[in-house]
Design a protein around this motif. Structure first.
Motif, mmCIF file in Angstrom:
data_model
loop_
_atom_site.group_PDB
_atom_site.id
_atom_site.type_symbol
_atom_site.label_atom_id
_atom_site.label_comp_id
_atom_site.label_asym_id
_atom_site.label_seq_id
_atom_site.Cartn_x
_atom_site.Cartn_y
_atom_site.Cartn_z
ATOM 1 N N GLY A 173 0.831 -1.195 0.000
ATOM 2 C CA GLY A 173 0.000 0.000 0.000
ATOM 3 C C GLY A 173 0.867 1.246 0.000
ATOM 4 O O GLY A 173 1.946 1.269 0.602
ATOM 5 N N CYS A 192 -10.556 0.095 5.250
ATOM 6 C CA CYS A 192 -11.687 0.203 4.319
ATOM 7 C C CYS A 192 -12.370 1.569 4.385
ATOM 8 O O CYS A 192 -13.043 1.972 3.421
ATOM 9 C CB CYS A 192 -12.706 -0.904 4.596
ATOM 10 S SG CYS A 192 -12.114 -2.557 4.195
ATOM 11 N N GLN A 194 -10.962 4.376 4.323
ATOM 12 C CA GLN A 194 -10.217 5.370 3.562
ATOM 13 C C GLN A 194 -10.607 5.341 2.080
ATOM 14 O O GLN A 194 -11.114 4.347 1.572
ATOM 15 C CB GLN A 194 -8.712 5.107 3.690
ATOM 16 C CG GLN A 194 -8.193 5.161 5.116
ATOM 17 C CD GLN A 194 -8.418 6.520 5.758
ATOM 18 O OE1 GLN A 194 -8.196 7.556 5.117
ATOM 19 N NE2 GLN A 194 -8.854 6.524 7.010
ATOM 20 N N HIS A 196 -9.530 5.056 -1.806
ATOM 21 C CA HIS A 196 -8.480 4.283 -2.459
ATOM 22 C C HIS A 196 -8.445 4.589 -3.944
ATOM 23 O O HIS A 196 -9.479 4.851 -4.568
ATOM 24 C CB HIS A 196 -8.702 2.778 -2.265
ATOM 25 C CG HIS A 196 -8.619 2.325 -0.842
ATOM 26 N ND1 HIS A 196 -7.472 1.830 -0.281
ATOM 27 C CD2 HIS A 196 -9.556 2.319 0.145
ATOM 28 C CE1 HIS A 196 -7.691 1.518 0.988
ATOM 29 N NE2 HIS A 196 -8.950 1.816 1.275
ATOM 30 N N ASN A 208 -6.733 -6.576 -8.328
ATOM 31 C CA ASN A 208 -7.717 -6.084 -7.372
ATOM 32 C C ASN A 208 -8.567 -7.220 -6.811
ATOM 33 O O ASN A 208 -9.027 -7.150 -5.670
ATOM 34 C CB ASN A 208 -8.601 -5.026 -8.031
ATOM 35 C CG ASN A 208 -7.836 -3.738 -8.279
ATOM 36 O OD1 ASN A 208 -6.988 -3.353 -7.488
ATOM 37 N ND2 ASN A 208 -8.118 -3.079 -9.385
#
Length: 217
Positions: A173, A192, A194, A196, A208
């Motif tokens: 990340g 989660c 945040q 992205h 993904n």
């Protein structure tokens, strides 16, 4: 029908259909779309003048003709594969050919420069052709002869493909300096919550998908 008028890829599709006795599973086995496999079955029924697969209850069963064909077809394909891949002396410096390669994402930057340099040194007459990825059609693309090699993340390749691991990698990340997520312990909810950035290189959604699977676990 004469042999020269037959698309021999239909025999590969027939082998999958007879092994699976299921159009969708046969399509998945060759990484083809269900509609393409259904079309192949329709053509095969015409070629053999037999339905090959017929409904029985909630599924499909092989006809008597299909049961007769299945072991002979599997044996024939094994012989063809052995014929195509038998070992023989190969001198790359004398090869005149075009190799079509699929690479995805950053692998293009990691592998291709060194590959081009090595080809120029060892096989100067070989042309390297690079095409974009379409992971949903890998099996179909390979069976049709559209490409020769793919360097990619491919966790569940069909049995018809020969595969070899090259290296292992990991996902990381990235966040700006001072991002609040970096302060304190990381947990699923904080991650989660945040925003992205999602990067989808073409149709290569497998990266993904791996993140989603990890979050589900």
């Amino acid at each position: 029908m004469r042999l020269r008028d037959l698309d021999l890829n239909l025999l590969v599709a027939l082998d999958a259909l007879l092994r699976e006795a299921h159009v969708t599973r046969a399509a998945a086995r060759l990484e083809m779309s269900q509609s393409s496999m259904s079309l192949a079955l329709s053509k095969l029924r015409t070629v053999f003048n037999d339905p090959l697969l017929v409904k029985s209850g909630s599924g499909l069963v092989l006809t008597a003709r299909a049961q007769e064909i299945a072991p002979r077809l599997a044996d024939t394909l094994r012989h063809v594969d052995a014929l195509m891949h038998e070992r023989r002396d190969f001198d790359p410096s004398q090869a005149h050919d075009t190799v079509t390669l699929i690479v995805t994402d950053y692998i293009d930057f990691v592998v291709v420069p060194s590959l081009v340099k090595e080809l120029a040194r060892r096989a100067p007459h070989v042309i390297l052709r690079i095409v974009g990825p379409n992971p949903t059609r890998f099996g179909e693309i390979f069976s049709s002869g559209e490409v020769d090699v793919s360097i990619t993340y491919f966790p569940n390749p069909p049995a018809s493909l020969r595969v070899r691991p090259l290296f292992r990698d990991r996902l990381v990340g990235v966040a700006r300096r001072g991002h609040p997520l970096l302060a304190g312990a990381m947990d699923l909810r904080r991650f989660c919550d945040q925003g992205h950035v999602i990067v989808e290189p073409g149709q290569a959604t497998m990266y993904n998908a791996q993140i989603e699977q990890a979050l589900e676990r």
